[in-house]
Structures are given as C-alpha cells and as structure tokens.
Design a protein around this motif. Structure first.
Motif, PDB file in Angstrom:
ATOM      1  N   VAL A   1      -3.185  -1.883   4.844  1.00 53.97           N
ATOM      2  CA  VAL A   1      -2.627  -2.240   6.151  1.00 53.97           C
ATOM      3  C   VAL A   1      -3.698  -2.211   7.232  1.00 53.97           C
ATOM      4  O   VAL A   1      -4.802  -1.679   7.020  1.00 53.97           O
ATOM      5  CB  VAL A   1      -1.465  -1.285   6.540  1.00 53.97           C
ATOM      6  CG1 VAL A   1      -0.260  -1.496   5.637  1.00 53.97           C
ATOM      7  CG2 VAL A   1      -1.933   0.172   6.495  1.00 53.97           C
ATOM      8  N   PHE A   2      -3.336  -2.777   8.383  1.00 50.41           N
ATOM      9  CA  PHE A   2      -4.319  -2.997   9.436  1.00 50.41           C
ATOM     10  C   PHE A   2      -3.767  -2.595  10.809  1.00 50.41           C
ATOM     11  O   PHE A   2      -2.549  -2.499  10.990  1.00 50.41           O
ATOM     12  CB  PHE A   2      -4.749  -4.467   9.416  1.00 50.41           C
ATOM     13  CG  PHE A   2      -5.281  -4.857   8.075  1.00 50.41           C
ATOM     14  CD1 PHE A   2      -6.565  -4.486   7.694  1.00 50.41           C
ATOM     15  CD2 PHE A   2      -4.481  -5.521   7.148  1.00 50.41           C
ATOM     16  CE1 PHE A   2      -7.044  -4.787   6.429  1.00 50.41           C
ATOM     17  CE2 PHE A   2      -4.960  -5.826   5.881  1.00 50.41           C
ATOM     18  CZ  PHE A   2      -6.238  -5.456   5.517  1.00 50.41           C
ATOM     19  N   PRO A   3      -4.683  -2.400  11.769  1.00 50.87           N
ATOM     20  CA  PRO A   3      -4.273  -1.931  13.089  1.00 50.87           C
ATOM     21  C   PRO A   3      -3.245  -2.850  13.744  1.00 50.87           C
ATOM     22  O   PRO A   3      -3.268  -4.067  13.534  1.00 50.87           O
ATOM     23  CB  PRO A   3      -5.572  -1.954  13.904  1.00 50.87           C
ATOM     24  CG  PRO A   3      -6.654  -1.823  12.892  1.00 50.87           C
ATOM     25  CD  PRO A   3      -6.147  -2.552  11.683  1.00 50.87           C
ATOM     26  N   LYS A   4      -2.405  -2.273  14.555  1.00 52.53           N
ATOM     27  CA  LYS A   4      -1.413  -2.949  15.404  1.00 52.53           C
ATOM     28  C   LYS A   4      -0.199  -3.490  14.640  1.00 52.53           C
ATOM     29  O   LYS A   4       0.861  -3.686  15.237  1.00 52.53           O
ATOM     30  CB  LYS A   4      -2.019  -4.096  16.214  1.00 52.53           C
ATOM     31  CG  LYS A   4      -3.149  -3.683  17.131  1.00 52.53           C
ATOM     32  CD  LYS A   4      -3.528  -4.846  18.061  1.00 52.53           C
ATOM     33  CE  LYS A   4      -4.930  -4.709  18.607  1.00 52.53           C
ATOM     34  NZ  LYS A   4      -5.961  -5.195  17.709  1.00 52.53           N
ATOM     35  N   VAL A   5      -0.327  -3.789  13.357  1.00 50.10           N
ATOM     36  CA  VAL A   5       0.810  -4.321  12.606  1.00 50.10           C
ATOM     37  C   VAL A   5       1.745  -3.152  12.283  1.00 50.10           C
ATOM     38  O   VAL A   5       1.312  -2.163  11.688  1.00 50.10           O
ATOM     39  CB  VAL A   5       0.344  -4.993  11.300  1.00 50.10           C
ATOM     40  CG1 VAL A   5       1.530  -5.583  10.557  1.00 50.10           C
ATOM     41  CG2 VAL A   5      -0.707  -6.049  11.594  1.00 50.10           C
ATOM     42  N   PRO A   6       3.024  -3.256  12.666  1.00 49.05           N
ATOM     43  CA  PRO A   6       3.936  -2.122  12.430  1.00 49.05           C
ATOM     44  C   PRO A   6       4.011  -1.744  10.952  1.00 49.05           C
ATOM     45  O   PRO A   6       4.226  -2.608  10.100  1.00 49.05           O
ATOM     46  CB  PRO A   6       5.298  -2.638  12.921  1.00 49.05           C
ATOM     47  CG  PRO A   6       4.983  -3.766  13.840  1.00 49.05           C
ATOM     48  CD  PRO A   6       3.700  -4.369  13.352  1.00 49.05           C
ATOM     49  N   LEU A   7       3.849  -0.455  10.685  1.00 48.42           N
ATOM     50  CA  LEU A   7       4.056   0.057   9.326  1.00 48.42           C
ATOM     51  C   LEU A   7       5.553   0.260   9.122  1.00 48.42           C
ATOM     52  O   LEU A   7       6.078   0.013   8.049  1.00 48.42           O
ATOM     53  CB  LEU A   7       3.315   1.384   9.152  1.00 48.42           C
ATOM     54  CG  LEU A   7       1.827   1.361   9.502  1.00 48.42           C
ATOM     55  CD1 LEU A   7       1.237   2.758   9.407  1.00 48.42           C
ATOM     56  CD2 LEU A   7       1.094   0.400   8.565  1.00 48.42           C
ATOM     57  N   LEU A   8       6.188   0.728  10.176  1.00 50.60           N
ATOM     58  CA  LEU A   8       7.635   0.917  10.177  1.00 50.60           C
ATOM     59  C   LEU A   8       8.209   0.298  11.449  1.00 50.60           C
ATOM     60  O   LEU A   8       7.584   0.373  12.515  1.00 50.60           O
ATOM     61  CB  LEU A   8       7.989   2.413  10.261  1.00 50.60           C
ATOM     62  CG  LEU A   8       8.335   3.180   9.008  1.00 50.60           C
ATOM     63  CD1 LEU A   8       7.084   3.349   8.163  1.00 50.60           C
ATOM     64  CD2 LEU A   8       8.908   4.549   9.347  1.00 50.60           C
ATOM     65  N   ARG A   9       9.387  -0.276  11.311  1.00 48.57           N
ATOM     66  CA  ARG A   9      10.178  -0.628  12.488  1.00 48.57           C
ATOM     67  C   ARG A   9      11.462   0.164  12.357  1.00 48.57           C
ATOM     68  O   ARG A   9      12.163   0.051  11.341  1.00 48.57           O
ATOM     69  CB  ARG A   9      10.465  -2.128  12.495  1.00 48.57           C
ATOM     70  CG  ARG A   9      11.146  -2.605  13.772  1.00 48.57           C
ATOM     71  CD  ARG A   9      11.400  -4.091  13.736  1.00 48.57           C
ATOM     72  NE  ARG A   9      12.604  -4.397  12.980  1.00 48.57           N
ATOM     73  CZ  ARG A   9      12.812  -5.546  12.309  1.00 48.57           C
ATOM     74  NH1 ARG A   9      11.865  -6.475  12.250  1.00 48.57           N
ATOM     75  NH2 ARG A   9      13.933  -5.725  11.668  1.00 48.57           N
ATOM     76  N   VAL A  10      11.751   0.985  13.362  1.00 49.29           N
ATOM     77  CA  VAL A  10      12.925   1.851  13.300  1.00 49.29           C
ATOM     78  C   VAL A  10      13.896   1.426  14.390  1.00 49.29           C
ATOM     79  O   VAL A  10      13.520   1.355  15.556  1.00 49.29           O
ATOM     80  CB  VAL A  10      12.521   3.330  13.478  1.00 49.29           C
ATOM     81  CG1 VAL A  10      13.723   4.238  13.265  1.00 49.29           C
ATOM     82  CG2 VAL A  10      11.395   3.692  12.523  1.00 49.29           C
ATOM     83  N   GLU A  11      15.130   1.122  14.005  1.00 50.39           N
ATOM     84  CA  GLU A  11      16.140   0.679  14.953  1.00 50.39           C
ATOM     85  C   GLU A  11      17.309   1.654  14.940  1.00 50.39           C
ATOM     86  O   GLU A  11      17.670   2.174  13.887  1.00 50.39           O
ATOM     87  CB  GLU A  11      16.682  -0.702  14.551  1.00 50.39           C
ATOM     88  CG  GLU A  11      15.604  -1.735  14.350  1.00 50.39           C
ATOM     89  CD  GLU A  11      16.186  -3.081  13.885  1.00 50.39           C
ATOM     90  OE1 GLU A  11      15.453  -3.814  13.222  1.00 50.39           O
ATOM     91  OE2 GLU A  11      17.376  -3.370  14.185  1.00 50.39           O
ATOM     92  N   GLY A  12      17.885   1.857  16.096  1.00 49.56           N
ATOM     93  CA  GLY A  12      19.058   2.729  16.122  1.00 49.56           C
ATOM     94  C   GLY A  12      19.317   3.262  17.511  1.00 49.56           C
ATOM     95  O   GLY A  12      18.627   2.893  18.460  1.00 49.56           O
ATOM     96  N   PRO A  13      20.286   4.186  17.628  1.00 52.00           N
ATOM     97  CA  PRO A  13      20.594   4.783  18.926  1.00 52.00           C
ATOM     98  C   PRO A  13      19.342   5.502  19.439  1.00 52.00           C
ATOM     99  O   PRO A  13      18.752   6.311  18.703  1.00 52.00           O
ATOM    100  CB  PRO A  13      21.694   5.798  18.597  1.00 52.00           C
ATOM    101  CG  PRO A  13      22.148   5.493  17.209  1.00 52.00           C
ATOM    102  CD  PRO A  13      21.073   4.759  16.532  1.00 52.00           C
TER     103      PRO A  13
END
Lengths: 564, 564
Positions: free
Chosen positions: B131-143
């Motif tokens: 993986v590389f800088p700035k690219v999201p490793l995780l995207r977390v959605e929720g309250p």
C-alpha cells in the motif's frame, strides 16, 4: 538440611504469597512468552540430570539509552507478578510437546507439570531507582532450568519499561518541573500494551497524566483529553445547535440562547481596541464545535484551535465561547495547539489572551492554559525553551512512547555462578564480558549528598562502611581506580522474591510511591550526570578483590593464541 | 426505510457474526483501549443530539517508512475481531462515569450500555497488500460517536502491525529469497505483545519462523531455537556428563561412551592434514555443553559456537560432536555465530567444514548450516552481501521488532464526510491536508503487469475501465498529472464488516494466506520502487472530478488573509 522438606515448606509459603500477588497486567504474559531455546535447554539440562543445579543470573544493561548517563529501572512489579503465578497449564505443556522433537521423553513433560518458582530467589534494585550500566538490576537464583525460562519474559518486561520510563524522565528534565506533561501516545505505540506500558512507565518517570483510558483504569493514572480535529469538522455551522440553553455555574439563572451570546462576544472581540483588524470572519464549523463542546462541558472547556487557522479563527472563536462562559460564571480551561510554530503561536495566543483580559476586564483570562502537542520530543522542548514560549502543558505521543531516539534497551541476563562456581562470558568486545560471581552492590554517597559511585563486591565480602576508605576499581580497565570515603552506603538489591530462602519479602510498592521514589532519585543526582549535552558518566566499579577474581577467571577461560 | 427495524435486523445479523469471529488476540484490547477524548467527544455529540449522524472516516498514512516507497498493510484482522466483539461492560461504563466531569447526565451512561458496532461498516484493503501514502487502508462508516471510539484502537492495531510487516519485507528483500529468516526479537520488543505482534507480522512480511513460543502457539508460526551462551558456560567439563550412551539413529546399536567418541574425534580433527595447527586445547566447558546438547537432541544438533573463540574452540568442538553423531547415523544441523565479523567468520567456518568433509570423507558436511545473529539489520545484511559470506540463515531481533530505523508509522484517521457532506481538514503543511469525500480507490496495472498508479475517485464516479484512457491527477500539485490506459483494474477496498448495509462480508483469511498474498504482491512490484537506494515513488492520484472538488472545498473552508 533436609532439602526436600525445605522445598515443601517453601512451596506452601509461596502458595500464600501467590494468593496475595495478582498475575501480570497483560494476561498474555504466560510461561510460553519465552524463546523456544529456553525449553530446548530445559530438556537438555533435564536429560543430563543438571536441571536442579543452583545457578545465579544477573540481569543488567551495558549502555545508558538516548546518549545519556542514567537509566530509570522499571518493570520489576510485573516480573514478580509473573513468577508469583508461574505454572504451566496442560495445554501449554502439550504445545511444548508438539514443538520439541518427537524423540523427547515423556518424563520431561511430567516434570514440566510440577515446576513453579517456589525455589527461585529474586533480589532487585527498587523499581523507580536511577541505575547504571553493568550493575545488576536483578539477581535471580534457582534451579538453572527454571531460571532460564524466566530470562525472556523478565527481559521483555524490563527492557521497554525501563527505556520508556527513562525517556519520560528525560522529557521531564527538559520541560522543567512546572509544566504539565501529558502522555498521548497510545495510537502510535508498538501494539496495545506498548501503549498501556508506555502510560504506566511514563507516569512513573514523571509524567502527570495520560490520554489512555485503559491505563487510567488499570493503574489509577490521571486521565486527560478533550476533542480532536474531527470533532471540529463534524459541525457545519452554529445553526445546527438545537439545545442552546446553559444554566449558570451557580445555578442562579439560565442563558436561553448561549449560541447568540457567543456570537455577541465574537463581534465584541472583533472590534475591541487591541484586537481590531486581526481577524475577519472566523470558521463557522469551528465556532459551532466549540460552542457545542462548551454546552456539554461548561466547567472543562479546552479547545483545539488549529483546525483552520489559529490566530484568524481558532483563538477568536475560543475567546468568544470562553467569554460567554465567563458571563455565566464558568472559567475556560484553555486551548491546544497541534501544528505550526509552537513557540511563535503560543506567544501570539498569550498576547491575544492578555488583550482580551484587558479590553474586557476579565482578570485571570491572560493566564488561560496553553497546551501544545504535535511530534514533540526532547529536542523540540529544548528548542522551545531557547526560543521562549508560553506553553503551560505538553501532550507528547510518538517520540515518547516508541522511544524514537532509541527504541530498544539492551538488557541481558547472564549466568554468573553455578553450583557455587563463578562463571564468566567472554567476548572479543570487552564491553560484552560479563562480571562473574554472586555479587552485592552498593551506592556510595559523597559529602554533598550526591551518589558518587556504585560498587559491586563478592557476596561474602564485608560491605563498605561509612567513613572508611575503600578502593573502587573499573571492572576492566586496570588504570581506572579511585579511593572513596563514603558518607552514606546504600545496599542496592533487596529480596523481592525469597523462594525457599526464608528471607523476608519486600512488598511491592504502589505505582504512586514508585513514581515519587523515581522523582526523588532523579533530583538527588549530581546535575552534570543529568544534562543533555556531554553528561559526565557516573562511575561503576568493583572491589579490589572482585577485580582480581574477574581477571583470574578471564585468563583461565580464554584460549591462548599461537602466532604463526 | 424503517431505520430502526433495519438497525434491529443488523443487530441480529451482527450477533451471528459475533459468534463466528473471536475477540482480539490480546484481551487488553477493549473499548477502553482508547483516548479519553473519544469519550468526551461522544458525550458532546450525545448532548448535541448529533451522535447518530452518519460519518465516514478514512484511515491512511502520509509517508512510507524506512525511507522506502512501499508499505505492507497489516492489522486488519485484529480490528475486525475488535469490532465484532465491541460491547462495554458495566465496570467499563462505571469507570467512564468516574472519569468524566460529574456534571455529565445519567442518560449518557445508559446510552453507552447499548452501543455496539452493528451499525458500523468497514471497507478495507486486503491485509498483506502493498500500500501507499494517502490511499485509505480502511474506510469506516457509521454513527459518528461510535466510529470516533474506534479511532485509537484501530490506529494502535494497524500502525505497528504495518510498520513491522514492512520492516520484515525489507529485511527479506535484502537477504534474498533463499535465506532462512528467523525472528528472535521478543526480549527486546516494546512489551509483551510488541513481541507477539512482531512475531505475527514479521511472519506475514516474509520471515520463516520465530523464537517466540507464545506466538507460535497463537498463530501457528514455525518455532526455532537451540541454546544460549549460558547453557555453554553452565558446564565445567565433560567429566560431569553421567549418562554417556547414545543409540544410533537406526536403533541398531548403542554407543556406550559418546563422550569418549567425541574426544577421539576432537583429537583426529586437531591432527588432520588440513586443520593441523589451527587450534590447540579447546574450551572444555563448551565441549561438555555441546556433547550434552547432542545427547539430548541427536537429530537437532545446532550449536552456538562463539562463547569463547569461534575458530579455536567453538568450531573444533562442534565438528568433534558432529562427527561423533555422524558415526551413529545422525546429521548435525549446524552452528550459530552471535558476535564478531560475521562475513569473515562464516567463510572461515565454511572452510573448516570443507576441510572436515574432505579429510574425513563425510560428504555433505561442507554444507552444514551456518546461522548468524547479533544486531542484524538491513544495512548489515547488505554489507554482508557485498563482502561475501557463507551464512544460510539469519536470526534477527532488536532492529527488526522495534523497527529501530523508524519505530512508528503515522497512520491517521480523518473525517471525510458527515451527513453526506464532504469534510476536509486543512493545514499549513499541504501534506497534512486530508482528501475529502467518501471515496473508492483502484490500482491500475500497465502492459508489463506491474501496478502503475493508485487512483481515488468519488464513491459514485464510474470505475476506471480496462483499455480506457483516464486522467490521474496528483491530489495537491496542479502540474502533476498523467493519462493512463490500464490493462487491469483492481478495486482496492472490500467490505470486511457490513454493519447494517446488508452487503456480503469478506471472510478473514488465514495468516498463511495473508503471508502468501504479501509475498506475491511484493514480487509483483516494479523493482525500482523496491530498491533500497533512491527508490522511485509509486504514483498515487485522484480523478479529475475529485481533484476539482478537493480544491473547491479547500477554498471554501480556508479563511482569506488580509495583508497589512
């Protein structure tokens, strides 16, 4: 002496102690948290009938970390908690069976079932002490096979603990006594208990509080924390604040529209005599976030002011909310800066606070707290001091908890005696030669009350005496030696785990007491040992008798070369 | 849509999943393993009625570690295990109550009782990916309030894991594919699970085995280990070996005095044609230790040969034991060097082995294994390669597990959207400006099969297509852009925790599979990105549409200065 009877009594006594001493903080610290070779050696010792042999190991480091000349010893409590509860489960034994060659005999695994630390003795320097290279932090005695099993967990529990406690003490030294030091490192720590350990040992080394809730709960460390940049940017504008009322601090009245009160103050600040022209329209999302936070925590309003622009948005917004709170009898705690030129910004912020105090006649407002964070370390604290700044508290994370300047301490665990025979480990690198024999060590103090030198002697040598001249020799450098007349003599190692010796066990002190000890010990050191630039090495020595014996043994063990 | 009904269904579904997914490896990873400010923010959100607001956070890093141009992503499994079991206990809630100002309302603590991650969605790049800088490793959605609680534990679980996996991959790259790489770092790790995590993630990054028994048990990693210097110096002389008999490998006969057999071989070696004059009397304590170890592990004889003197004692003693074993049909495994000039010594040792093979007609003896340890790191491996050496396996500890060259990775967790409104975090340092919007990311591959560029797009933009030209723009540098015609398009993030979305959940792969993925991904990279000296940066870009939006939002949020 009936060795067996004695062992049984010891086992019974150990059981009592076990009941009293809880297990290690991290439940992953089990007898399997060790290197495989401790078990292969155990098997080889057992096969040779040698596993019972009484051995003495020293745990020590060779070089102070961070280019300094002192180290804070930490991790002892966890070691004692570990051995007090040392017992292998059936599952663990069965895993060891699977991990060793299938030729290993069944009797060995039966033997493992019975082992514990009831026949091990641990002598140690008190946790939180200032310590120096080569002087044993722990002396561990017992059946060689069991003591070997303890090598890796003891090193794992002491190396990082001592390293990070030392790092904390060094940060405290640069920051000065009057500043509040907050440990904020959990998210960058080397794993979960890298984070939890950091919080514990930074507190021990002189920090005031941590952001780490789990550590606060486990160790009773004061907790600190307010809000992040995400909190600020989660708001769009003050319009979204629905519940706008706030009761005054004394409960006497309620402000029905705190949002408008804040807006009124923001306008007043913008046109106040000293601040006119400094800022235009501030960021509305930030203003909303600050207002909302103040509504939730009117007594604990501390705002992160650098999400958009410190001077043109964060500080005016903060002051507007703080002055609105002030109208209702609440005193804002302060602001946090997390980017930019902290020396410059902190001075600008202080000027702003002073202007507000003056223009609006709010005495004390000029003293509103300024916390700084963002990749701080010893160097940046030092640079801030040199530039002049107005910071009251520091939040330090990454560099502190990962010990960025030197992320490992090299404690080792060396056999110094077996069956009453002293042993030495040679090396072409003199600094790696071990100091043989079961030893005692003492700290000798001079006239001015400072520690002068640590001296190691053989176990049975008479101890140094106050007022009596004693020769202290460098262990490996023939020409380095000095006479000392100690004004005070402190024996360094105490018995923290008596095993079957019948000696009294020194109780494990509370974290707060260890922290106090640490702070006092650091204050007691001569300042030239402590300074960051070219500190004077503290002297570590051996008695004349021990010196002679080391060199006799060395010659005895080293092969004689043949030049060809 | 009936949001509540949906939530309940999700909760039921989440319960099923919870049953299937075990908790985090370290039981200390609880909802309290977070920063206090996550709870103060939670309270402020709750007080403002804002805690439910749907938010999107990206977890990413800004700079590759170790001066390199790539990173291995690790730690995802632990994050999923954490949220799958996320639930606060009464004790934890009561601790939070004690830690927050007493003015906090009771209703909040009731609310905490009910929270879990059934309404959170986690999209992530597969663990073990490059993986590389700035690219999201995780995207977390929720309250927003619940997702904020996850920030610190997620960062704690991913930062070190990815750092040490990357470090392992870098060591593997320098050592070459053919060498055996052993992780020996437990004793110097930053705490117990610094050690356990290191073992797991070094294996993931390409190491072959560990010395850490607990990690072997937890993760099924192969274990290695034989004996230490203490084992050698615990013996005085071969006289103390009581049980001297050893059965031959095929069970056909028994050597009644293996100790004498070893002694006979030692004499033969001393006077053999090629070795005459190289050594005189060898160290007897060492000879005894080797003999004893061989008696315990005749099939697994690997000896540490540098306790006294490698060439004049350790190697002759080893060969004597190995040749005696050879008489009985056993093949010695090899030796370990733990000090000195490893390049020179390994070549001397190999010469010695060759001479033994020739003088005594033992074919294969020249290939006896040589393991090297002692403060190895990328630089020393590289230097060994340049000097020429005969090492077959490396044991690497301190530098590997503490990531001495750079002990922290700076992953961050930034709000990019709330209530469908994109959010940006500004900073005077452009590298710290966050990339707003709920995004997708893709890896585009070129003609030669190498990855060419990663591109982020808005969630609802059409995905890049094979064979179709697409403009890739640097997110912040106007002039940096390139057209790419991808030969293959890989969407990077998958749904590892669907929450209430009803999407299928990608299963967590086994460690072995993650390791295989990692090794394959590393091999697939263009070599100039991977080299140690001046590697070429891998390109990370945004779509033209996202670029425009970022800059629109930036101008919108930043205050306009006034020059005076």
């Amino acid at each position: 002496m009936d060795a067996k009877g004695n062992g049984e009594m010891a086992a019974a006594a150990a059981e009592d102690v076990e009941r009293a001493i809880a297990g290690p903080t991290n439940p992953m610290v089990t007898p399997l948290l060790t290197d495989l070779y401790q078990f292969t050696m155990f098997y080889a010792y057992w096969k040779a009938g040698k596993h019972h042999e009484r051995s003495v190991f020293d745990l020590y480091f060779r070089k102070n970390p961070f280019g300094g000349e002192y180290t804070v010893f930490a991790g002892l409590e966890e070691c004692i908690k570990f051995i007090a509860n040392f017992k292998m489960t059936e599952d663990e034994i069965s895993f060891i069976r699977d991990s060793l060659p299938s030729s290993c005999e069944d009797g060995f695994f039966d033997y493992l079932r019975g082992i514990d630390c009831s026949d091990v003795e641990v002598y140690a320097i008190s946790e939180g002490s200032v310590v120096f290279p080569k002087v044993p932090l722990l002396r561990v005695e017992g059946p060689i096979a069991v003591v070997q099993l303890l090598e890796t967990p003891f090193l794992t529990l002491i190396n990082y603990a001592s390293l990070v406690a030392t790092n904390a003490a060094r940060h405290r030294f640069v920051a000065g006594k009057s500043k509040m030091l907050l440990e904020f490192g959990l998210r960058r720590a080397q794993g979960p208990d890298g984070g939890i350990g950091a919080s514990k040992y930074c507190y021990m080394g002189g920090f005031d509080a941590t952001s780490n809730v789990a550590a606060g709960r486990l160790f009773g460390i004061p907790l600190r924390g307010t809000h992040s940049h995400a909190f600020v940017s989660s708001y769009m504008s003050p319009d979204e604040i629905v519940e706008k009322s706030l009761q005054s601090s004394d409960g006497s009245h309620t402000c029905e529209d705190f949002v408008s009160l804040v807006q009124t103050w923001l306008n007043k600040i913008q046109w106040s005599p000293s601040l006119r022209g400094i800022f235009g329209e501030t960021n509305q999302s930030e203003l909303a976030a600050f207002t909302s936070y103040a509504l939730a925590f009117p007594n604990n309003f501390l705002a992160l002011v650098d999400t958009y622009d410190v001077v043109r948005s964060g500080i005016p917004n903060f002051c507007a909310v703080a002055l609105a709170l002030n109208d209702l009898g609440y005193k804002a705690v302060g602001i946090r800066l997390d980017s930019g030129d902290l020396a410059y910004l902190s001075c600008e912020v202080r000027k702003f606070f002073c202007a507000v105090a003056k223009d609006f006649g709010v005495p004390g407002f000029e003293k509103t707290g300024i916390t700084a964070s963002n990749d701080l370390n010893e160097e940046t604290l030092d640079a801030l001091n040199k530039q002049g700044h107005e910071v009251d508290a520091y939040g330090i994370g990454t560099n502190l908890v990962t010990c960025f300047a030197q992320p490992a301490l090299g404690c080792v665990f060396k056999l110094v005696e077996i069956n009453n025979q002293p042993r030495i480990k040679l090396s072409e690198d003199v600094s790696k030669v071990s100091i043989p024999c079961k030893k005692r060590s003492y700290r000798l103090y001079g006239r001015e009350g400072y520690p002068l030198v640590d001296i190691m002697t053989g176990e049975n040598e008479p101890s140094p005496k106050v007022g009596e001249r004693i020769l202290c020799r460098h262990p490996f450098n023939e020409s380095k030696r000095a006479y000392v007349v100690p004004q005070q003599v402190e024996e360094l190692m105490k018995c923290y785990w008596p095993g079957s010796s019948g000696k009294p066990r020194v109780e494990l002190p509370a974290l707060k007491d260890i922290r106090d000890r640490c702070i006092k010990q650091l204050e007691k050191m001569r300042p030239d040992h402590m300074r960051r630039l070219n500190p004077t090495p503290y002297k570590v020595s051996v008695s004349a008798k021990l010196y002679d014996f080391i060199h006799f043994l060395w010659l005895n063990e080293a092969p004689v070369g043949e030049l060809q």
